[in-house]
Design an enzyme around this catalytic site. Structure first.
Site, PDB file in Angstrom:
ATOM      1  CG  ASP A   1      -0.256  -0.256   2.545  1.00  0.00           C
ATOM      2  OD1 ASP A   1       0.898  -0.404   2.558  1.00  0.00           O
ATOM      3  OD2 ASP A   1      -0.936  -0.860   3.558  1.00  0.00           O
TER       4      ASP A   1
ATOM      5  CG  ASP B   1      -8.906  -1.091  11.299  1.00  0.00           C
ATOM      6  OD1 ASP B   1      -7.868  -1.690  11.041  1.00  0.00           O
ATOM      7  OD2 ASP B   1      -9.300   0.130  10.511  1.00  0.00           O
TER       8      ASP B   1
ATOM      9  CG  HIS C   1      -5.765  -1.939   8.189  1.00  0.00           C
ATOM     10  ND1 HIS C   1      -5.829  -0.601   8.766  1.00  0.00           N
ATOM     11  CD2 HIS C   1      -4.489  -2.291   8.551  1.00  0.00           C
ATOM     12  CE1 HIS C   1      -4.771  -0.466   9.294  1.00  0.00           C
ATOM     13  NE2 HIS C   1      -3.944  -1.330   8.954  1.00  0.00           N
TER      14      HIS C   1
ATOM     15  CD  GLU D   1      -8.667   1.110   7.379  1.00  0.00           C
ATOM     16  OE1 GLU D   1      -8.721   0.140   8.332  1.00  0.00           O
ATOM     17  OE2 GLU D   1      -8.255   2.168   7.634  1.00  0.00           O
TER      18      GLU D   1
END
Ligand code: GLP
Length: 238
Positions: free
Chosen positions: A67, A136, A138, A143
């Protein structure tokens, strides 16, 4: 799934770097999927040492990163491009022409995403993908969502991700709100996956991902469906 808990960050880094080095020794032309974040730093440091000692040879390796922040310049110290160069590529004998990080500043981000997936496909897929996990759940910047997204795509970062990553920036306001991330298809099609996780704070989400229901609300839970995943966890902080 192999879930290994070790007592120190140093050991996590040693095991993870050994696994990556073995992969490269077995297949010198490995397509290696790489991650950013604090957790892989020790692994990268040790890979640099192994390379310096002649115990691993990056000359035939190609890398694809998971990413990148959108709208950030590659020369920006907070770009993942900069992170990869300063923490790994500058210290190993890799040909930098063979290192790929999504270009978050591409004029046409959609085209950039498509080209990124094409490149991975043309290489025949990722041999070994290194992953971390976000608070979270990810992976990359995938996400929590209502569905798993297959291709490389642009995402809006969650509040919790922006907060967690603010430590790298001057203020929370400086954290980009969007990013480009490899989607689930390239990750799930990787032949092997190695996930590294550290700190007590990550234990709950990690165990939810590994042992809870498979749901896009916990993106990493999709890894339960992958045939070759190694997870190394230490409660010790990096
Ligand atoms: C960032 C990256 C992820 C990484 C995560 C966890 O959000 N985009 O790929 O896994 O951070 O990072 P850390 O290793 O610092 O916990």
């Amino acid at each position: 799934m192999k879930y290994t808990v070790v007592d120190s960050y140093e050991k996590l880094s040693r095991l993870a770097s050994n696994l990556i080095a073995s992969q490269i020794t077995v297949k010198p032309s490995t397509l290696l999927g790489l991650a950013t974040g604090s957790t892989p730093l020790g692994t990268y440091k040790r890979l640099a040492e192994l390379c310096k000692n002649g115990d691993v040879d990056f000359s035939g390796v190609t890398t694809v990163n998971l990413d990148e922040y959108a709208g950030i310049d590659r020369s920006d110290i907070n770009s993942y491009y900069y992170f990869m160069n300063t923490n790994l590529f500058d210290h190993v004998n890799i040909d930098k022409n063979n290192t790929y990080v999504p270009n978050g500043k591409a004029e046409d981000l959609e085209a950039e995403c498509k080209a990124y997936d094409e490149r991975i496909k043309n290489f025949g897929g990722i041999d070994l993908q290194l992953l971390g996990i976000g608070f979270d759940g990810h992976i990359g910047f995938n996400e929590p969502d209502s569905e798993f997204v297959a291709g490389t795509h642009v995402v809006t970062l969650d509040e919790s991700t922006i907060k967690a990553n603010a430590r790298f920036f001057e203020s929370e306001n400086d954290v980009p709100k969007k990013a480009v991330t490899m989607g689930m298809l390239s990750i799930m099609q990787a032949k092997k996956i190695l996930m590294v996780v550290n700190g007590e704070g990550k234990k709950e989400i990690l165990e939810k991902a590994l042992f809870g229901p498979i749901t896009p609300k916990v993106p990493a839970s999709i890894l339960q469906l992958h045939p070759d995943v190694t997870v190394i966890y230490t409660p010790e902080n990096a």
